[in-house]
Enzyme design. Sequence first.
Site, PDB file in Angstrom:
ATOM      1  CG  HIS A 183      10.665  -5.922  -2.984  1.00 18.72           C
ATOM      2  ND1 HIS A 183       9.425  -5.471  -2.610  1.00 18.72           N
ATOM      3  CD2 HIS A 183      10.899  -7.032  -2.240  1.00 18.72           C
ATOM      4  CE1 HIS A 183       8.919  -6.280  -1.683  1.00 18.72           C
ATOM      5  NE2 HIS A 183       9.797  -7.238  -1.442  1.00 18.72           N
ATOM      6  N   GLY A 214       0.837  -1.206   0.000  1.00 17.44           N
ATOM      7  CA  GLY A 214       0.000   0.000   0.000  1.00 17.44           C
ATOM      8  C   GLY A 214       0.867   1.249   0.000  1.00 17.44           C
ATOM      9  CG  HIS A 266      10.777 -11.761  -2.803  1.00 16.95           C
ATOM     10  ND1 HIS A 266       9.641 -12.380  -2.342  1.00 16.95           N
ATOM     11  CD2 HIS A 266      10.828 -10.569  -2.147  1.00 16.95           C
ATOM     12  CE1 HIS A 266       9.035 -11.602  -1.466  1.00 16.95           C
ATOM     13  NE2 HIS A 266       9.748 -10.495  -1.310  1.00 16.95           N
ATOM     14  CD  GLU A 267      14.440  -9.082  -1.424  1.00  9.71           C
ATOM     15  OE1 GLU A 267      14.119  -7.879  -1.373  1.00  9.71           O
ATOM     16  OE2 GLU A 267      13.870  -9.951  -0.726  1.00  9.71           O
ATOM     17  CB  CYS A 326       6.974 -10.187   1.167  1.00  7.35           C
ATOM     18  SG  CYS A 326       7.660  -8.554   0.855  1.00  7.35           S
TER      19      CYS A 326
HETATM   20 ZN   LIG Z   1       9.591  -8.790  -0.102  1.00  5.07          ZN
END
Ligand SMILES: [Zn+2]
Length: 250
Positions: free
Chosen positions: A213, A66, A209-210, A167
Amino acid sequence: MKCTEAGIFLQKNILSRTDSTCNLFIKMHISARYISYKAARNWYANLKLVKPTPQDPPFKHVVQIGDPTLRQVAVKLYEDEIGTPEIQFLIKRLKYVFKKYNCVGLSAPQIGASFQILLAEFNHDHLKIYSKKEIESKEITLQPETVIINPVMKVLDYNKVIFSESCESVKGFYADVPRYRKIELKGLTEEGKPISLIAQGWWARILQHEIDHLNGKLYTDIMEPKTLTCSCWNIVNERGGRVQIPFGHQ
Ligand SMILES: [Zn+2]
Protein backbone atom coordinates in the site's frame (compact mmCIF):
# COMPACT_ATOMS: atom_id res chain seq x y z
CA MET A 1 -42.11 21.30 11.03
CA LYS A 2 -45.69 20.31 10.25
CA CYS A 3 -46.81 18.65 7.01
CA THR A 4 -48.34 21.76 5.52
CA GLU A 5 -45.30 23.82 6.45
CA ALA A 6 -43.06 21.25 4.77
CA GLY A 7 -45.10 21.52 1.59
CA ILE A 8 -44.91 25.33 1.58
CA PHE A 9 -41.22 25.24 2.39
CA LEU A 10 -40.49 22.90 -0.50
CA GLN A 11 -42.62 24.90 -2.92
CA LYS A 12 -40.80 28.11 -1.99
CA ASN A 13 -37.47 26.42 -2.54
CA ILE A 14 -38.22 24.91 -5.90
CA LEU A 15 -40.23 27.66 -7.56
CA SER A 16 -37.11 28.97 -9.25
CA ARG A 17 -36.46 25.55 -10.81
CA THR A 18 -37.98 24.95 -14.23
CA ASP A 19 -37.40 21.27 -14.90
CA SER A 20 -40.38 19.06 -15.50
CA THR A 21 -40.02 17.15 -12.23
CA CYS A 22 -40.38 20.37 -10.27
CA ASN A 23 -43.33 21.52 -12.33
CA LEU A 24 -45.03 18.21 -11.74
CA PHE A 25 -44.39 18.53 -8.04
CA ILE A 26 -45.76 22.07 -7.92
CA LYS A 27 -48.90 21.09 -9.84
CA MET A 28 -49.46 18.06 -7.67
CA HIS A 29 -49.02 19.89 -4.41
CA ILE A 30 -50.77 23.08 -5.25
CA SER A 31 -53.86 20.97 -5.90
CA ALA A 32 -53.32 18.68 -2.94
CA ARG A 33 -52.48 21.69 -0.69
CA TYR A 34 -50.10 19.71 1.50
CA ILE A 35 -47.77 16.71 1.44
CA SER A 36 -46.77 14.23 4.12
CA TYR A 37 -43.43 15.03 5.66
CA LYS A 38 -41.97 11.61 4.74
CA ALA A 39 -43.01 11.93 1.10
CA ALA A 40 -41.61 15.46 0.95
CA ARG A 41 -38.34 14.38 2.51
CA ASN A 42 -37.93 11.45 0.08
CA TRP A 43 -38.82 13.56 -2.91
CA TYR A 44 -36.41 16.27 -1.85
CA ALA A 45 -33.62 13.77 -1.22
CA ASN A 46 -34.11 12.32 -4.70
CA LEU A 47 -33.59 15.75 -6.23
CA LYS A 48 -30.05 15.61 -4.85
CA LEU A 49 -30.17 19.33 -4.09
CA VAL A 50 -28.59 18.65 -0.72
CA LYS A 51 -25.02 17.70 -1.50
CA PRO A 52 -23.03 15.66 1.03
CA THR A 53 -20.29 17.66 2.69
CA PRO A 54 -16.91 16.48 1.36
CA GLN A 55 -14.60 15.36 4.13
CA ASP A 56 -10.91 16.08 4.40
CA PRO A 57 -8.34 13.33 4.96
CA PRO A 58 -7.36 11.60 7.13
CA PHE A 59 -10.78 10.01 6.73
CA LYS A 60 -12.82 8.00 9.18
CA HIS A 61 -13.50 5.56 6.34
CA VAL A 62 -11.30 3.43 4.08
CA VAL A 63 -10.86 4.64 0.50
CA GLN A 64 -11.60 2.22 -2.34
CA ILE A 65 -9.67 0.92 -5.36
CA GLY A 66 -9.69 3.61 -8.02
CA ASP A 67 -8.86 6.35 -5.51
CA PRO A 68 -5.63 7.95 -6.82
CA THR A 69 -4.15 7.98 -3.29
CA LEU A 70 -3.91 4.19 -3.41
CA ARG A 71 -1.64 4.42 -6.46
CA GLN A 72 0.86 6.94 -5.14
CA VAL A 73 4.19 6.08 -3.53
CA ALA A 74 3.62 7.42 -0.02
CA VAL A 75 5.85 10.21 1.32
CA LYS A 76 8.59 9.31 3.82
CA LEU A 77 8.61 11.19 7.09
CA TYR A 78 11.60 12.96 8.58
CA GLU A 79 12.29 11.92 12.16
CA ASP A 80 11.42 15.37 13.52
CA GLU A 81 8.04 15.29 11.75
CA ILE A 82 6.86 12.17 13.60
CA GLY A 83 6.18 13.98 16.88
CA THR A 84 4.22 16.82 15.31
CA PRO A 85 0.53 17.13 16.23
CA GLU A 86 -0.45 16.56 12.59
CA ILE A 87 1.33 13.20 12.29
CA GLN A 88 0.29 12.10 15.78
CA PHE A 89 -3.32 12.95 14.85
CA LEU A 90 -2.95 10.87 11.67
CA ILE A 91 -1.67 7.87 13.66
CA LYS A 92 -4.54 8.28 16.13
CA ARG A 93 -7.04 8.38 13.25
CA LEU A 94 -5.41 5.31 11.67
CA LYS A 95 -5.87 3.43 14.95
CA TYR A 96 -9.50 4.59 15.17
CA VAL A 97 -10.35 3.32 11.67
CA PHE A 98 -8.34 0.14 12.27
CA LYS A 99 -10.50 -0.72 15.29
CA LYS A 100 -13.78 0.33 13.67
CA TYR A 101 -13.16 -1.89 10.64
CA ASN A 102 -11.64 -4.70 12.74
CA CYS A 103 -8.56 -4.75 10.50
CA VAL A 104 -5.38 -6.78 10.85
CA GLY A 105 -3.49 -4.20 8.82
CA LEU A 106 -4.09 -0.66 7.61
CA SER A 107 -1.90 1.96 5.96
CA ALA A 108 -2.15 5.76 6.01
CA PRO A 109 -2.93 5.99 2.25
CA GLN A 110 -6.04 3.91 2.90
CA ILE A 111 -7.50 6.78 4.92
CA GLY A 112 -6.46 9.27 2.27
CA ALA A 113 -3.10 10.39 3.73
CA SER A 114 -0.17 9.42 1.53
CA PHE A 115 2.53 8.96 4.19
CA GLN A 116 4.74 5.95 4.95
CA ILE A 117 2.89 4.74 8.02
CA LEU A 118 1.44 1.27 8.55
CA LEU A 119 -0.42 -0.27 11.44
CA ALA A 120 -0.83 -4.01 12.01
CA GLU A 121 -2.00 -6.32 14.76
CA PHE A 122 -3.20 -9.88 15.08
CA ASN A 123 -5.16 -10.47 18.29
CA HIS A 124 -7.38 -13.15 19.88
CA ASP A 125 -10.51 -11.75 18.17
CA HIS A 126 -8.87 -12.06 14.75
CA LEU A 127 -7.86 -15.62 15.55
CA LYS A 128 -11.43 -16.78 16.27
CA ILE A 129 -12.43 -17.29 12.64
CA TYR A 130 -9.56 -19.67 11.86
CA SER A 131 -9.56 -23.41 12.38
CA LYS A 132 -6.66 -25.16 14.07
CA LYS A 133 -5.65 -26.57 10.69
CA GLU A 134 -5.59 -23.09 9.12
CA ILE A 135 -3.62 -21.64 12.02
CA GLU A 136 -0.95 -24.28 11.41
CA SER A 137 -0.86 -24.15 7.61
CA LYS A 138 -0.90 -20.35 7.45
CA GLU A 139 1.56 -20.01 10.35
CA ILE A 140 -0.78 -17.65 12.17
CA THR A 141 0.59 -16.14 15.38
CA LEU A 142 -0.70 -13.48 17.78
CA GLN A 143 1.00 -10.12 17.25
CA PRO A 144 0.80 -6.85 19.20
CA GLU A 145 -0.37 -3.53 17.79
CA THR A 146 2.58 -2.36 15.69
CA VAL A 147 3.08 1.02 14.04
CA ILE A 148 5.95 1.22 11.56
CA ILE A 149 6.98 4.45 9.87
CA ASN A 150 9.18 4.43 6.73
CA PRO A 151 9.42 0.61 6.68
CA VAL A 152 12.22 -1.00 4.70
CA MET A 153 11.79 -4.67 3.89
CA LYS A 154 14.41 -7.35 3.41
CA VAL A 155 13.33 -10.79 2.20
CA LEU A 156 14.73 -13.56 4.40
CA ASP A 157 13.01 -16.48 2.65
CA TYR A 158 12.37 -16.12 -1.07
CA ASN A 159 9.94 -19.07 -1.09
CA LYS A 160 6.47 -17.76 -1.79
CA VAL A 161 3.34 -19.13 -0.17
CA ILE A 162 -0.12 -18.71 -1.66
CA PHE A 163 -3.17 -18.01 0.47
CA SER A 164 -6.42 -16.14 0.12
CA GLU A 165 -6.25 -12.44 0.96
CA SER A 166 -8.64 -9.51 1.09
CA CYS A 167 -8.34 -5.76 1.53
CA GLU A 168 -10.60 -3.07 3.04
CA SER A 169 -9.82 -0.98 -0.07
CA VAL A 170 -11.10 -3.72 -2.39
CA LYS A 171 -14.30 -4.25 -0.47
CA GLY A 172 -16.33 -7.35 -1.22
CA PHE A 173 -13.63 -9.46 -2.89
CA TYR A 174 -10.80 -11.85 -2.09
CA ALA A 175 -8.21 -13.74 -4.11
CA ASP A 176 -5.19 -16.02 -3.83
CA VAL A 177 -1.99 -14.01 -3.44
CA PRO A 178 1.62 -15.25 -3.34
CA ARG A 179 3.80 -13.68 -0.62
CA TYR A 180 7.32 -14.23 0.74
CA ARG A 181 7.31 -16.52 3.75
CA LYS A 182 9.78 -14.64 5.89
CA ILE A 183 10.88 -10.99 5.95
CA GLU A 184 12.74 -8.48 8.06
CA LEU A 185 11.39 -4.98 8.57
CA LYS A 186 13.22 -1.91 9.76
CA GLY A 187 11.68 1.47 10.38
CA LEU A 188 10.62 3.88 13.09
CA THR A 189 7.99 3.63 15.82
CA GLU A 190 5.29 6.24 16.42
CA GLU A 191 7.70 7.78 18.96
CA GLY A 192 10.36 8.05 16.26
CA LYS A 193 12.55 5.27 17.72
CA PRO A 194 14.19 2.62 15.51
CA ILE A 195 12.28 -0.65 15.22
CA SER A 196 13.44 -3.90 13.65
CA LEU A 197 11.43 -7.11 13.44
CA ILE A 198 11.43 -10.48 11.75
CA ALA A 199 8.06 -11.76 10.53
CA GLN A 200 7.11 -15.17 9.23
CA GLY A 201 3.94 -16.75 7.83
CA TRP A 202 0.69 -14.82 8.25
CA TRP A 203 2.34 -11.89 10.03
CA ALA A 204 4.82 -11.56 7.13
CA ARG A 205 1.85 -11.60 4.71
CA ILE A 206 0.00 -8.84 6.59
CA LEU A 207 3.10 -6.64 6.67
CA GLN A 208 3.92 -7.21 2.98
CA HIS A 209 0.32 -6.30 2.08
CA GLU A 210 0.63 -2.99 4.01
CA ILE A 211 4.08 -2.18 2.58
CA ASP A 212 2.60 -2.66 -0.89
CA HIS A 213 0.00 0.00 0.00
CA LEU A 214 2.83 2.41 0.85
CA ASN A 215 4.27 1.78 -2.62
CA GLY A 216 1.00 2.35 -4.48
CA LYS A 217 0.33 -1.36 -5.00
CA LEU A 218 -2.72 -3.49 -4.28
CA TYR A 219 -3.07 -7.26 -3.97
CA THR A 220 -4.99 -7.24 -7.24
CA ASP A 221 -1.67 -6.40 -8.98
CA ILE A 222 -0.07 -9.69 -7.91
CA MET A 223 -3.05 -11.99 -7.28
CA GLU A 224 -3.82 -15.10 -9.26
CA PRO A 225 -6.49 -13.41 -11.41
CA LYS A 226 -8.79 -16.39 -11.86
CA THR A 227 -9.20 -16.77 -8.10
CA LEU A 228 -10.74 -13.29 -7.65
CA THR A 229 -14.02 -13.95 -5.88
CA CYS A 230 -16.93 -11.82 -4.71
CA SER A 231 -17.18 -12.55 -1.00
CA CYS A 232 -20.98 -12.82 -1.15
CA TRP A 233 -21.57 -14.38 -4.58
CA ASN A 234 -23.63 -17.21 -3.09
CA ILE A 235 -25.80 -14.82 -1.02
CA VAL A 236 -26.42 -12.80 -4.21
CA ASN A 237 -27.96 -15.95 -5.70
CA GLU A 238 -29.91 -16.82 -2.55
CA ARG A 239 -31.44 -13.34 -2.31
CA GLY A 240 -32.04 -12.75 -6.00
CA GLY A 241 -29.41 -10.02 -6.13
CA ARG A 242 -30.82 -8.03 -3.19
CA VAL A 243 -27.52 -7.63 -1.34
CA GLN A 244 -25.77 -4.44 -0.32
CA ILE A 245 -22.11 -4.12 0.64
CA PRO A 246 -21.52 -1.33 3.18
CA PHE A 247 -18.41 0.76 2.55
CA GLY A 248 -18.43 2.32 6.02
CA HIS A 249 -17.75 0.55 9.27
CA GLN A 250 -20.61 -1.17 11.05
ZN1 LIG B 1 -5.21 -3.54 1.88
